[in-house]
Every structure is written in C-alpha cells, then in structure tokens.
Design a protein around this motif. Structure first.
Motif, PDB file in Angstrom:
ATOM      1  N   UNK A 227      -5.271   5.766   2.290  1.00 36.45           N
ATOM      2  CA  UNK A 227      -6.458   5.420   1.379  1.00 36.45           C
ATOM      3  C   UNK A 227      -7.726   6.126   1.565  1.00 36.45           C
ATOM      4  N   UNK A 228      -8.107   6.432   2.800  1.00 30.08           N
ATOM      5  CA  UNK A 228      -9.175   7.238   3.044  1.00 30.08           C
ATOM      6  C   UNK A 228      -9.117   8.641   2.487  1.00 30.08           C
ATOM      7  N   UNK A 229      -7.971   9.183   2.491  1.00 26.70           N
ATOM      8  CA  UNK A 229      -7.661  10.488   1.783  1.00 26.70           C
ATOM      9  C   UNK A 229      -7.752  10.644   0.372  1.00 26.70           C
TER      10      UNK A 229
ATOM     11  N   UNK B 226       0.490   1.373  -5.881  1.00 26.74           N
ATOM     12  CA  UNK B 226       1.039   0.483  -5.203  1.00 26.74           C
ATOM     13  C   UNK B 226       2.265  -0.396  -5.888  1.00 26.74           C
ATOM     14  N   UNK B 227       2.152  -0.302  -7.274  1.00 27.84           N
ATOM     15  CA  UNK B 227       3.053  -1.081  -8.026  1.00 27.84           C
ATOM     16  C   UNK B 227       4.488  -0.149  -8.539  1.00 27.84           C
ATOM     17  N   UNK B 228       4.375   1.089  -8.129  1.00 23.44           N
ATOM     18  CA  UNK B 228       5.374   2.087  -8.341  1.00 23.44           C
ATOM     19  C   UNK B 228       6.281   2.126  -7.012  1.00 23.44           C
ATOM     20  N   UNK B 229       5.782   1.707  -5.762  1.00 20.57           N
ATOM     21  CA  UNK B 229       6.562   2.104  -4.817  1.00 20.57           C
ATOM     22  C   UNK B 229       7.775   1.133  -4.600  1.00 20.57           C
ATOM     23  N   UNK B 230       8.822   1.613  -4.118  1.00 18.28           N
ATOM     24  CA  UNK B 230      10.100   1.142  -4.071  1.00 18.28           C
ATOM     25  C   UNK B 230      10.369   0.645  -2.614  1.00 18.28           C
ATOM     26  N   UNK B 231       9.110   0.225  -1.755  1.00 18.01           N
ATOM     27  CA  UNK B 231       9.334  -0.183  -0.441  1.00 18.01           C
ATOM     28  C   UNK B 231       9.580  -1.680  -0.221  1.00 18.01           C
ATOM     29  N   UNK B 232       9.651  -2.059   0.963  1.00 17.33           N
ATOM     30  CA  UNK B 232       9.912  -3.410   1.122  1.00 17.33           C
ATOM     31  C   UNK B 232       8.603  -4.321   1.174  1.00 17.33           C
ATOM     32  N   UNK B 233       7.604  -3.885   0.866  1.00 10.96           N
ATOM     33  CA  UNK B 233       6.484  -4.826   0.768  1.00 10.96           C
ATOM     34  C   UNK B 233       6.349  -5.944   0.035  1.00 10.96           C
ATOM     35  N   UNK B 234       5.958  -7.092   0.657  1.00  6.76           N
ATOM     36  CA  UNK B 234       6.166  -8.315  -0.109  1.00  6.76           C
ATOM     37  C   UNK B 234       4.879  -8.279  -1.225  1.00  6.76           C
ATOM     38  N   UNK B 235       4.915  -9.145  -2.104  1.00  9.15           N
ATOM     39  CA  UNK B 235       4.100  -9.212  -3.307  1.00  9.15           C
ATOM     40  C   UNK B 235       2.630  -9.144  -2.782  1.00  9.15           C
ATOM     41  N   UNK B 236       2.420 -10.429  -1.836  1.00  8.33           N
ATOM     42  CA  UNK B 236       0.790 -10.350  -1.269  1.00  8.33           C
ATOM     43  C   UNK B 236       0.512  -9.208  -0.596  1.00  8.33           C
ATOM     44  N   UNK B 237       1.259  -8.606   0.169  1.00  5.57           N
ATOM     45  CA  UNK B 237       1.127  -7.288   0.844  1.00  5.57           C
ATOM     46  C   UNK B 237       0.663  -6.096  -0.045  1.00  5.57           C
ATOM     47  N   UNK B 238       1.369  -6.040  -1.163  1.00  2.00           N
ATOM     48  CA  UNK B 238       1.232  -5.017  -2.184  1.00  2.00           C
ATOM     49  C   UNK B 238      -0.124  -5.316  -2.946  1.00  2.00           C
ATOM     50  N   UNK B 239      -0.357  -6.420  -2.988  1.00  2.00           N
ATOM     51  CA  UNK B 239      -1.743  -6.699  -3.823  1.00  2.00           C
ATOM     52  C   UNK B 239      -2.919  -6.561  -2.979  1.00  2.00           C
ATOM     53  N   UNK B 240      -2.897  -7.039  -1.639  1.00  2.00           N
ATOM     54  CA  UNK B 240      -3.946  -6.721  -0.651  1.00  2.00           C
ATOM     55  C   UNK B 240      -4.073  -5.027  -0.685  1.00  2.00           C
TER      56      UNK B 240
ATOM     57  N   UNK C 152      -3.514  -2.944  -2.820  1.00  2.00           N
ATOM     58  CA  UNK C 152      -3.901  -2.311  -4.102  1.00  2.00           C
ATOM     59  C   UNK C 152      -5.530  -2.749  -4.178  1.00  2.00           C
ATOM     60  N   UNK C 153      -5.976  -3.844  -3.756  1.00  2.00           N
ATOM     61  CA  UNK C 153      -7.334  -4.319  -3.715  1.00  2.00           C
ATOM     62  C   UNK C 153      -8.272  -3.443  -2.685  1.00  2.00           C
ATOM     63  N   UNK C 154      -7.619  -3.315  -1.466  1.00  2.00           N
ATOM     64  CA  UNK C 154      -8.225  -2.329  -0.417  1.00  2.00           C
ATOM     65  C   UNK C 154      -8.601  -0.971  -0.909  1.00  2.00           C
ATOM     66  N   UNK C 155      -7.712  -0.493  -1.678  1.00  2.00           N
ATOM     67  CA  UNK C 155      -7.618   0.942  -2.319  1.00  2.00           C
ATOM     68  C   UNK C 155      -8.734   0.734  -3.662  1.00  2.00           C
ATOM     69  N   UNK C 156      -8.539  -0.231  -4.340  1.00  2.00           N
ATOM     70  CA  UNK C 156      -9.539  -0.136  -5.434  1.00  2.00           C
ATOM     71  C   UNK C 156     -10.879   0.005  -4.854  1.00  2.00           C
ATOM     72  N   UNK C 157     -11.418  -0.991  -4.146  1.00  2.00           N
ATOM     73  CA  UNK C 157     -12.613  -0.945  -3.340  1.00  2.00           C
ATOM     74  C   UNK C 157     -13.058   0.304  -2.743  1.00  2.00           C
ATOM     75  N   UNK C 158     -12.229   1.073  -2.031  1.00  2.00           N
ATOM     76  CA  UNK C 158     -12.562   2.036  -1.605  1.00  2.00           C
ATOM     77  C   UNK C 158     -12.844   3.321  -2.805  1.00  2.00           C
TER      78      UNK C 158
END
Length: 264
Positions: free
Chosen positions: A114-116, A143-157, A159-165
C-alpha cells in the motif's frame, strides 16, 4: 464531472475512430482502454505496448475530440515513483486531463504494498501540479482481481485502507475494478468519501441502480473494443464459411465514417 451530483458515463476508446464515434454520440468525456489500445497497436495488454506508441495514440484521440480525455496508463510505465511522474508529464503533454493508475504490477500481478502504491499516486499528483494541469487521478484498487484466499471482509478492509491512502496521496477517485456486487458497492460508498468508479458489463447493476448506490462514475473498460473485434470476427467467419457477402452489410457506411472526420 466528478462532484457526485450525477453519474459520469465514460466510454473507453482504443483509437481515434472509436473516440470520434463516442464524441459524435454525445458523451461528455472519453476514457481510453489500455487493453483495446494495446491490441490496436499490435501488442498484448499489461504495459507491453511501448509507451511512445501509447502516447502517440492518446495524442491522436485528444486531437480528434473536443472533450476531456482520461488515459488508462496501467501501473504508470515505471518501476519507481519518479518514472511514474515522467509518464504522467508525457500523458499531460499528449493532451489528457485524467489518468487511471493501478496498484498492481504490469500484467495484473500481485498488488504492490500500500505505501509503495500510494507513493506512486503522490508522484503522479506532484507531476501534474508541476505541469499546472489539475488532472483527475482515478486510483484503481485491484483487491477484487486477486485470486488469493482472502475472506470478503478482509478484501474489503484492505481495499478501504488502500483507498484512504491513495486519496491522501492525491487521488481524486477510487476504482475497485472487478467489484459489481451492489451491497458491497454501497458499503464502499459509505466507507470512502470520494467518487467511486464501476466497470460496466453484463451483470452489473444499471445506471439508475448505481446512482441509487452513490456511484459517481461508470466506464466501459475493454467492452467496446472487444465487441468491435467480435463483430469483425463473426463476419469474417461467415464470409469464409458461406462465400456470401451479405455479412458485410453495415449500418455505418463509408460516408458515415468519413463524415465523422470531416471538419468545417
């Protein structure tokens, strides 16, 4: 156009012809599609089209339309923030007044930290400020293009962190590409005080519903470019199979196309 009083509907052009057609149809602004443009230049998507060729294509589009043009520059054509800044200066010189900037790596790979990614947005904003052109930076959150095992809530959080940054770094809007679920979009609108962009396509809520959800901007991404290729591909297949020329009938004639480019 991003004041959130109404949805900004952006068609994504891939060359001067498609841009002129969209302008003729009455759209208020035009975006470019990195994939469609790359295909038209003879390359695959993912920053594999040389930047010089992309800049020349953007310049042709900005020359042929009297509308604001926002350019999809993928991840910025550079490994460092300084290189991203150089790309942004070149895009502004080509006539664009907005950019899409992704937070992944070329070719839709893993997300950058995120910082980069935020530092790259900050460099883009600084370059625009230096050029004296207050471009609209639409920061893409992949975030929603990634095919990892992240749970929906983790993906959402995330994305929000990245958006604010990204907004703190100078972005004007957020583009959660790959997200079309109405409930999640509504939650994102509540969590992020900035214009949010949705990619149009089958299964995506219509404009009226997106407006109700608070979405500010809708773009067509690769859809029109792929549809154009599909139409030609279908006609070519019919021609080869049947030997008949009826498949070459078109509602848009030579005279119609020629008229798009004639100036008084």
């Amino acid at each position: 156009m991003h004041d959130r009083s109404a949805i900004l509907l952006l068609p994504n052009a891939w060359d001067a012809g498609s841009a002129r057609l969209f302008a003729h149809r009455g759209f208020a602004a035009i975006a470019t599609t990195s994939a469609g443009m790359a295909w038209s230049l003879g390359h695959a998507d993912g920053e594999r089209a040389p930047l010089a060729e992309v800049l020349a294509a953007i310049e042709r589009i900005t020359r042929i339309v009297d509308l604001p043009v926002t350019a999809d520059i993928e991840t910025g054509y550079g490994e460092t923030p300084a290189e991203v800044a150089a790309t942004v200066r070149a895009v502004i010189a080509a006539g664009a007044v907005g950019i899409n900037l992704e937070d992944g790596v070329p070719g839709h790979g893993a997300l950058r930290p995120c910082a980069i990614a935020a530092a790259r947005v900050r460099a883009a904003r600084a370059a625009a400020t230096e050029a004296g052109v207050p471009i609209v930076i639409n920061a893409r959150v992949d975030s929603w293009l990634q095919q990892d095992a992240a749970k929906p809530a983790e993906r959402f959080d995330d994305a929000v962190q990245r958006a604010h940054a990204y907004l703190a770094a100078g972005a004007d809007g957020i583009y959660p590409i790959g997200l079309s679920d109405g409930a999640t979009l509504a939650a994102l609108v509540q969590a992020i005080d900035a214009p949010i962009n949705v990619a149009a396509g089958p299964g995506v809520p219509d404009l009226a519903e997106l407006a109700r959800l608070g979405i500010a901007r809708v773009s067509t991404a690769t859809r029109f470019a792929a549809m154009a290729l599909a139409a030609v591909d279908h006609a070519a297949g019919v021609l080869l199979e049947s030997g008949r020329f009826d498949c070459l009938a078109s509602a848009l004639t030579y005279a119609d196309a020629q008229g798009l480019f004639e100036r008084t």
